[in-house]
Design a protein around this motif. Sequence first.
Motif, mmCIF file in Angstrom:
data_model
loop_
_atom_site.group_PDB
_atom_site.id
_atom_site.type_symbol
_atom_site.label_atom_id
_atom_site.label_comp_id
_atom_site.label_asym_id
_atom_site.label_seq_id
_atom_site.Cartn_x
_atom_site.Cartn_y
_atom_site.Cartn_z
ATOM 1 N N UNK A 89 0.833 -1.210 0.000
ATOM 2 C CA UNK A 89 0.000 0.000 0.000
ATOM 3 C C UNK A 89 0.864 1.255 0.000
ATOM 4 N N UNK A 90 1.996 1.200 0.689
ATOM 5 C CA UNK A 90 2.898 2.345 0.719
ATOM 6 C C UNK A 90 3.525 2.575 -0.652
ATOM 7 N N UNK A 91 3.854 1.508 -1.361
ATOM 8 C CA UNK A 91 4.412 1.658 -2.706
ATOM 9 C C UNK A 91 3.397 2.313 -3.646
ATOM 10 N N UNK A 92 2.121 1.979 -3.449
ATOM 11 C CA UNK A 92 1.067 2.602 -4.253
ATOM 12 C C UNK A 92 0.945 4.082 -3.898
ATOM 13 N N UNK A 93 0.947 4.369 -2.592
ATOM 14 C CA UNK A 93 0.834 5.767 -2.137
ATOM 15 C C UNK A 93 1.979 6.606 -2.682
ATOM 16 N N UNK A 94 3.171 6.016 -2.742
ATOM 17 C CA UNK A 94 4.353 6.729 -3.238
ATOM 18 C C UNK A 94 4.418 6.743 -4.764
ATOM 19 N N UNK A 95 3.397 6.130 -5.402
ATOM 20 C CA UNK A 95 3.290 6.077 -6.864
ATOM 21 C C UNK A 95 4.453 5.328 -7.507
ATOM 22 N N UNK A 96 4.974 4.351 -6.775
ATOM 23 C CA UNK A 96 6.027 3.501 -7.343
ATOM 24 C C UNK A 96 5.407 2.336 -8.121
ATOM 25 N N UNK A 97 4.209 1.924 -7.706
ATOM 26 C CA UNK A 97 3.428 0.936 -8.450
ATOM 27 C C UNK A 97 1.994 1.431 -8.515
ATOM 28 N N UNK A 98 1.244 1.001 -9.523
ATOM 29 C CA UNK A 98 -0.125 1.479 -9.693
ATOM 30 C C UNK A 98 -1.114 0.757 -8.797
ATOM 31 N N UNK A 99 -0.931 -0.570 -8.648
ATOM 32 C CA UNK A 99 -1.854 -1.391 -7.863
ATOM 33 C C UNK A 99 -1.053 -2.291 -6.938
#
Length: 272
Positions: free
Chosen positions: A72-82
């Motif tokens: 979820x943090x990777x998504x929040x940081x826009x490193x992954x989309x989903x």
Amino acid sequence: MTHFDYLEQYLVTHITYSKQTIKGYRSDLRQMKKFFVEWSVKSLQAYFDQLIHQYKPATAMRRYHALMALGNELVRAKRIKVNPMKQVRPIVHQQIQQREHHPLEETIQTIRQISHPTYRLFFELISQTGLRFMETRLLSIEDIQFATLTLLVRHGKGRRLRTVPLGEGLVSKLRTFLEGRKTGLVFQSVRGKAINEQSARDALRKQSLATRGRSLHPHDLRVSFATYLYQTGNQKLLEIQRLLGHGSSRTTEGYILTEETKLQQIIDALSV
């Protein structure tokens, strides 16, 4: 910077995770990296399929929820989309809760015998509101609404804000404790910093061992609070979920304990 490097840096600088949580999450990342697991549904699913055959259910479940949070943090940081973890089959361990029950009234009486005034009120607040350890440690004076007898929790998991009620007696103790201070952390060291995490935990553990012969941990206070609301206060599960700041009612259900689990006695009777 790789996803692993980013998450390592994220954990080191995260203020609302306890040292124990950060240690556990970093260990999960190292294991993931060790087995060359990628942030993809296929790779993560294969990893957890292997994990449930090699580790205890509690370990596998904890790691599952940890990687869900980090995804979820990777998504929040826009490193992954989903977050690919959302498509990985959940790990569910069906079992009867037989953890030790700590009656809330007895727990509060134990807390009130802690000699250190800061730690005493710190844990009394947790036991009467269900706040997490780090939520209480980072609590600001400005977040206490004395007029409405409520408390705004800003540092909840998942960036969820919530408001919880305060008892009149607890509010009175907070007023006295603050001695006119209007800003800053509620519970702070002599230098104005957040209280030492380990010293606070030790104060609770030592007092509970001296008073009851059993060790109490901060999380036990949240469980006792939830159980009391459900059994004695007849509160609905959804209301308890909101008070505790849980994202799912399943998590809250795991907090509700019975005062005495009779299943073992029944099973023993059959095996005579």
